[in-house]
Write a protein that holds these residues in place. Sequence first.
Motif, mmCIF file in Angstrom:
data_model
loop_
_atom_site.group_PDB
_atom_site.id
_atom_site.type_symbol
_atom_site.label_atom_id
_atom_site.label_comp_id
_atom_site.label_asym_id
_atom_site.label_seq_id
_atom_site.Cartn_x
_atom_site.Cartn_y
_atom_site.Cartn_z
ATOM 1 N N THR A 41 -60.444 -37.355 -28.246
ATOM 2 C CA THR A 41 -61.276 -38.438 -28.691
ATOM 3 C C THR A 41 -61.251 -37.686 -30.139
ATOM 4 O OG1 THR A 41 -62.938 -37.981 -27.094
ATOM 5 C CG2 THR A 41 -63.402 -39.217 -28.843
ATOM 6 N N TRP A 42 -61.098 -37.115 -30.860
ATOM 7 C CA TRP A 42 -61.376 -36.670 -32.265
ATOM 8 C C TRP A 42 -59.863 -37.585 -32.969
ATOM 9 C CZ3 TRP A 42 -57.511 -34.395 -35.324
ATOM 10 C CH2 TRP A 42 -57.147 -33.385 -34.894
ATOM 11 N N ARG B 162 -57.592 -39.554 -31.566
ATOM 12 C CA ARG B 162 -57.952 -40.951 -30.721
ATOM 13 C C ARG B 162 -58.388 -41.502 -32.591
ATOM 14 N NH1 ARG B 162 -57.887 -42.932 -25.141
ATOM 15 N NH2 ARG B 162 -56.897 -41.509 -23.999
ATOM 16 N N LEU B 163 -59.444 -41.723 -32.832
ATOM 17 C CA LEU B 163 -60.201 -41.644 -33.941
ATOM 18 C C LEU B 163 -59.469 -41.311 -35.262
ATOM 19 C CD1 LEU B 163 -63.684 -40.568 -32.705
ATOM 20 C CD2 LEU B 163 -62.964 -43.076 -32.916
ATOM 21 N N ASN B 164 -58.668 -40.420 -35.025
ATOM 22 C CA ASN B 164 -58.269 -40.194 -36.863
ATOM 23 C C ASN B 164 -57.313 -40.648 -36.599
ATOM 24 O OD1 ASN B 164 -56.215 -38.670 -37.776
ATOM 25 N ND2 ASN B 164 -57.560 -38.047 -38.516
ATOM 26 N N THR C 45 -56.600 -43.347 -34.995
ATOM 27 C CA THR C 45 -55.989 -45.270 -35.718
ATOM 28 C C THR C 45 -57.031 -45.439 -36.467
ATOM 29 O OG1 THR C 45 -57.789 -45.511 -32.913
ATOM 30 C CG2 THR C 45 -58.246 -46.994 -34.833
ATOM 31 N N ALA C 46 -57.675 -44.276 -37.357
ATOM 32 C CA ALA C 46 -58.035 -44.799 -38.888
ATOM 33 C C ALA C 46 -56.448 -44.717 -39.621
ATOM 34 C CB ALA C 46 -58.990 -44.305 -39.367
#
Length: 146
Positions: A27-28, A30-32, A34-35
């Motif tokens: 999850t971390w 995916r967020l990183n 994407t940003a």
Amino acid sequence: MTAETTAPAPVRFDTKIAVLLRDDLETWQRLNVTAFLVSGLGTAVPDVIGEPYADADDTPYLPMFRQPVMVFEGAKEMLTTAHTRAVGRGVPLSVFTSDLFATGNDRDNRAAVRAVRRDAMDLVGLAVHGPRNAVDKILKGASMHP
């Protein structure tokens, strides 16, 4: 007498912003990823950025994308296929490889990408912007991120 009100017509964009993430990321990650990926689009395609925001107290806020960002996921092979399609269509494209998880700055990130041939990159994510139909074809086979 009643006043007729008509709702404004929905905004439909001719272009699409999309992110494709490898389906085995934490999850971390995916967020990183994407940003990082979408940060490049605003600089390369300035018309995707809207006007600055302000609240009712006139506190200023930074502008953001003027259209939604669609997030998809797929297996490693899907990313390779989408990357090949995006390069072939010449759309604005940003990439994130697995090597970038081990770096801590822009200089080292660029060096890590530069060190690997295009067909050998271990892609974990990519972002594209282009005409809706072109982006749809690039991402054909990918699933919407849950």
